[in-house]
Scaffold this active site. Sequence first.
Site, PDB file in Angstrom:
ATOM      1  N   ASP A 171       0.961  -1.054   0.004  1.00  0.00           N
ATOM      2  CA  ASP A 171       0.065   0.021  -0.269  1.00  0.00           C
ATOM      3  C   ASP A 171       0.818   1.147   0.075  1.00  0.00           C
ATOM      4  OD1 ASP A 171      -2.000   1.864   1.017  1.00  0.00           O
ATOM      5  OD2 ASP A 171      -3.309   0.083   1.249  1.00  0.00           O
ATOM      6  N   GLY A 220      -5.477   4.767   1.569  1.00  0.00           N
ATOM      7  CA  GLY A 220      -5.527   4.096   2.535  1.00  0.00           C
ATOM      8  C   GLY A 220      -5.308   4.633   3.693  1.00  0.00           C
ATOM      9  N   THR A 245      -2.760   5.165 -11.771  1.00  0.00           N
ATOM     10  CA  THR A 245      -2.707   4.080 -10.857  1.00  0.00           C
ATOM     11  C   THR A 245      -3.545   3.006 -11.273  1.00  0.00           C
ATOM     12  OG1 THR A 245      -2.518   5.840  -9.282  1.00  0.00           O
ATOM     13  CG2 THR A 245      -3.449   3.558  -8.665  1.00  0.00           C
ATOM     14  N   ALA A 266     -10.126  -6.488  -8.425  1.00  0.00           N
ATOM     15  CA  ALA A 266     -11.285  -5.385  -7.920  1.00  0.00           C
ATOM     16  C   ALA A 266     -11.702  -4.850  -9.066  1.00  0.00           C
ATOM     17  CB  ALA A 266     -10.954  -4.934  -6.891  1.00  0.00           C
ATOM     18  N   TYR A 304     -12.345   6.893 -15.584  1.00  0.00           N
ATOM     19  CA  TYR A 304     -12.262   6.037 -14.425  1.00  0.00           C
ATOM     20  C   TYR A 304     -12.703   4.578 -14.971  1.00  0.00           C
ATOM     21  CZ  TYR A 304     -13.294   3.441 -10.081  1.00  0.00           C
ATOM     22  OH  TYR A 304     -13.600   2.396  -9.179  1.00  0.00           O
TER      23      TYR A 304
END
Length: 325
Positions: free
Chosen positions: A32, A37, A95, A117, A149
């Site tokens: 991470d 996060g 990202t 995901a 996105y």
Amino acid sequence: MSILITGGSGFIGSHLADHLLDESNDKILVLDDFSTGDAGNLDHLDTDRVEVRDGDIRDAETVRETVGDADAVYHLAAAVGVQNIVENPLNSLKTNLEGTENVLEAAAEDRTPVFLASSSEVYGKSEDVPFSESDDAVYGPTTTTRWGYATAKATDEFLALAYADERDLPVVIGRYFNIVGPRQTGQYGMVIPTFVEQALAGEDLTVYGDGTQTRSFTHVADAVELTHELLENEDAHGEIFNVGAPDPTSINDLADRAIELTDSDSEITHVPFEKVYGEDFEEPDQREPDVTKLRETLGWTPEADLDRILTDVIDERTSEEVVAE
Ligand code: UDP
């Protein structure tokens, strides 16, 4: 076994870590960069079985090394939150595109199983509800940042399917539908933590648009259980699944219920989308998963239980307030 969760300090990732620690003897490896996060999400875990590495999924070498140490990968690290994505499109695209490519490429070396995901956002503004996995996606123009996105997530899916096909990579794609619950922050615009915090503070609840848009809110506890079961199930490999609870709720109804369950005096105020997200913003009106494939593969589907979700979030927020005082 060592199980890698990219984005493991995030909202869904940290719940998945809890679940895997409970359900197995595996060690959990977290990669991470702590951008969205929060290291605090992992504070309660038994550190002997959890290793946290601070690194960016856009760095191919870091990803290669970390995936090389894992027996399975849950790839949850991503730019999230509509507000975040609209405000930081370049970072979000890089990202979500480069990060996923790095993970898939590294996993392909040893054919390490990957859960990817994805998001209900890939259906775009389709109105053909409920959405089933093979349905058409409907996007607006490339000048509308939000569709970048959606397109990046869709491209991640194309990549994963191509790795499955051409490199024999065991990969499962889960399209998450508005996953919500404790630990989700309202910082990136997500509606449930925002409404609960507003209601508890006695502030107006900011319903965007006319509030008739619907979402299928899914408890994070169900989402992580399904995520685990999907990767464990070889019949699911090479496939895409909606991960969500049917029976959508309108945002107006959600706001009413948040006020009722917090016993708040707050009122609802409607805010035009352009005031929040700028001009050229487009909003999917309806979002509802067809869960037939999920049921046929795993034998169960999550229930839409808005009261349980809201109560869990309210309990978390009120117990934090008590601790803070
Ligand atoms: N929303 C809202 N008020 C807020 C935050 C969000 O009315 O303070 C709306 C948002 O416009 C969308 C829905 O709630 O229609 C869900 O938003 P969220 O960002 O949680 O998820 P999305 O479905 O947009 O990915």
